[in-house]
Scaffold this motif. Sequence first.
Motif, PDB file in Angstrom:
ATOM      1  N   LEU A  44       0.954  -1.235  -0.154  1.00 25.46           N
ATOM      2  CA  LEU A  44       0.006   0.005  -0.072  1.00 25.46           C
ATOM      3  C   LEU A  44       0.732   1.109  -0.156  1.00 25.46           C
ATOM      4  CD1 LEU A  44      -2.576  -1.065   2.684  1.00 25.46           C
ATOM      5  CD2 LEU A  44      -2.929  -0.993   0.158  1.00 25.46           C
ATOM      6  N   PRO A  45       0.389   2.491  -0.754  1.00 30.76           N
ATOM      7  CA  PRO A  45       1.472   3.491  -0.833  1.00 30.76           C
ATOM      8  C   PRO A  45       1.452   4.257   0.401  1.00 30.76           C
ATOM      9  CG  PRO A  45      -0.856   3.634  -1.941  1.00 30.76           C
ATOM     10  CD  PRO A  45      -0.904   2.474  -1.594  1.00 30.76           C
ATOM     11  N   ARG A  46       2.539   4.859   0.827  1.00 33.89           N
ATOM     12  CA  ARG A  46       2.676   5.375   2.267  1.00 33.89           C
ATOM     13  C   ARG A  46       1.944   6.509   2.406  1.00 33.89           C
ATOM     14  NH1 ARG A  46       7.292   3.942   4.927  1.00 33.89           N
ATOM     15  NH2 ARG A  46       8.595   2.094   4.234  1.00 33.89           N
ATOM     16  N   TYR A  47       1.466   7.334   1.240  1.00 34.46           N
ATOM     17  CA  TYR A  47       0.754   8.559   1.533  1.00 34.46           C
ATOM     18  C   TYR A  47      -0.725   8.088   2.136  1.00 34.46           C
ATOM     19  CZ  TYR A  47      -1.106   7.206  -3.082  1.00 34.46           C
ATOM     20  OH  TYR A  47      -2.008   6.741  -4.040  1.00 34.46           O
ATOM     21  N   VAL A  48      -1.221   6.855   2.142  1.00 32.02           N
ATOM     22  CA  VAL A  48      -2.569   6.850   2.284  1.00 32.02           C
ATOM     23  C   VAL A  48      -3.038   7.378   3.625  1.00 32.02           C
ATOM     24  CG1 VAL A  48      -2.163   4.505   2.967  1.00 32.02           C
ATOM     25  CG2 VAL A  48      -4.234   5.001   2.258  1.00 32.02           C
ATOM     26  N   ARG A  49      -4.039   8.107   3.695  1.00 31.86           N
ATOM     27  CA  ARG A  49      -4.643   8.431   5.007  1.00 31.86           C
ATOM     28  C   ARG A  49      -6.107   7.743   5.309  1.00 31.86           C
ATOM     29  NH1 ARG A  49      -3.721  14.837   4.868  1.00 31.86           N
ATOM     30  NH2 ARG A  49      -1.498  14.893   4.699  1.00 31.86           N
ATOM     31  N   ASN A  50      -6.725   7.514   4.133  1.00 32.70           N
ATOM     32  CA  ASN A  50      -8.125   6.697   4.330  1.00 32.70           C
ATOM     33  C   ASN A  50      -7.757   5.460   3.610  1.00 32.70           C
ATOM     34  OD1 ASN A  50      -9.397   9.184   5.546  1.00 32.70           O
ATOM     35  ND2 ASN A  50      -8.789  10.301   3.356  1.00 32.70           N
TER      36      ASN A  50
END
Length: 394
Positions: free
Chosen positions: A74-80
Amino acid sequence: MLGCSLWGSAPPTPTGEKRGAGWLEPLLLLLVVVLSGWVLAQQTADCPGTCDCSEAARTVKCINRNLTEVPVGLPRYVRNLFLMGNHIQNVSSASFPPETLLELSSLNLSGNRLQWVEAGTFAGLPSLKQLDLSDNALLELSPMALGNTSSPLEELNLRNSLYNNSYVTAVAQLLQQEAFLNLKRLDLSENTLLYLPQGMFAALHSLQHLDLHNNSLVSLHGVTLENLRQLQSVNLSGNALKRLRNSTLLQLRGLPQLTSLNLTHNAWVCDCGIEDMVSWLKESDLVEAKSSLKCSYPKGMENRSLVAIDFSELSCPEPTDNQTQLQTSYVFLGIVLALIGAIFLLVLYLNRKGIKKWMYNIRDACRDHMEGYHYRYEINADPRLTNLSSNSDV
């Protein structure tokens, strides 16, 4: 001449400089294109193939993809992160490795047939504020699911998430951990809960909204609310509450921030035991739609509004009736036992001679047996009779 026509009225420069300036701009343009393509390729590579990723919205959606585990990479930028409608039955610390999703603040695992949440599962998510585990069938919910330190978690949704109501003890143990000091919203609705363990909410000092609607709660006896100084709303609609005791009413009065209490659709028993609750209802502004609260029992009081009840109409069951019935039951049991004892003694009396003879026979048999052992012992103890004992029987 070509350089002059391209650059317009630029001041004359030496030939070497003119040639260098002509090569610089295309080179920079090519470099930008290559870097853009590399960044796009990296973004595409960071998004699992079963998910839809948006870096601008910091969101990853893997909804209804028949997943059996949390996707890796999963990409590190994910918040949701949305993982609803899959078949993820087990989550552990390996599902969300530490130092990989440092910005994840909202995680939705609803509708996954989730059964096991192991210790440390969410401990590697230092920014997690919203956790949705609704519409699952949890068999194991580790008290250490968020680790053993304070968590930033503010919202926990466990609506319709327990396999059956007996697993409320596991939820109580979870909520009593230090990790929930920042929890503000808790949803335990639609879990057919029959009771709430004592001290279940005692550690939730920051809790503001508590939802318990559509359960099967009969009483709030033993429920500690006095520590919830930030509590603003409680939803108890759609349960089986009969009355609120004085201890519960006293706790509700002592909550300074409480502004909303939903008590609709409960089975209120309108006898003399509900007088204190009715008095409190009439003077309180906390209860939503309090005029819609209706009596369910006893006969003759059905569908009467609680706030419109006249205390003279309330009756109390006579405690002497139950006590008399209980005493009668004890007397009847005593008579039966006495009759059985009398019959037993009569049988013994009628058969006294036979019983006496039987006891004498047992005594004589035991005496003969002991004499035989004594004779054997004397033979074995006398060396002169050793040969005799080997060829004879007692």
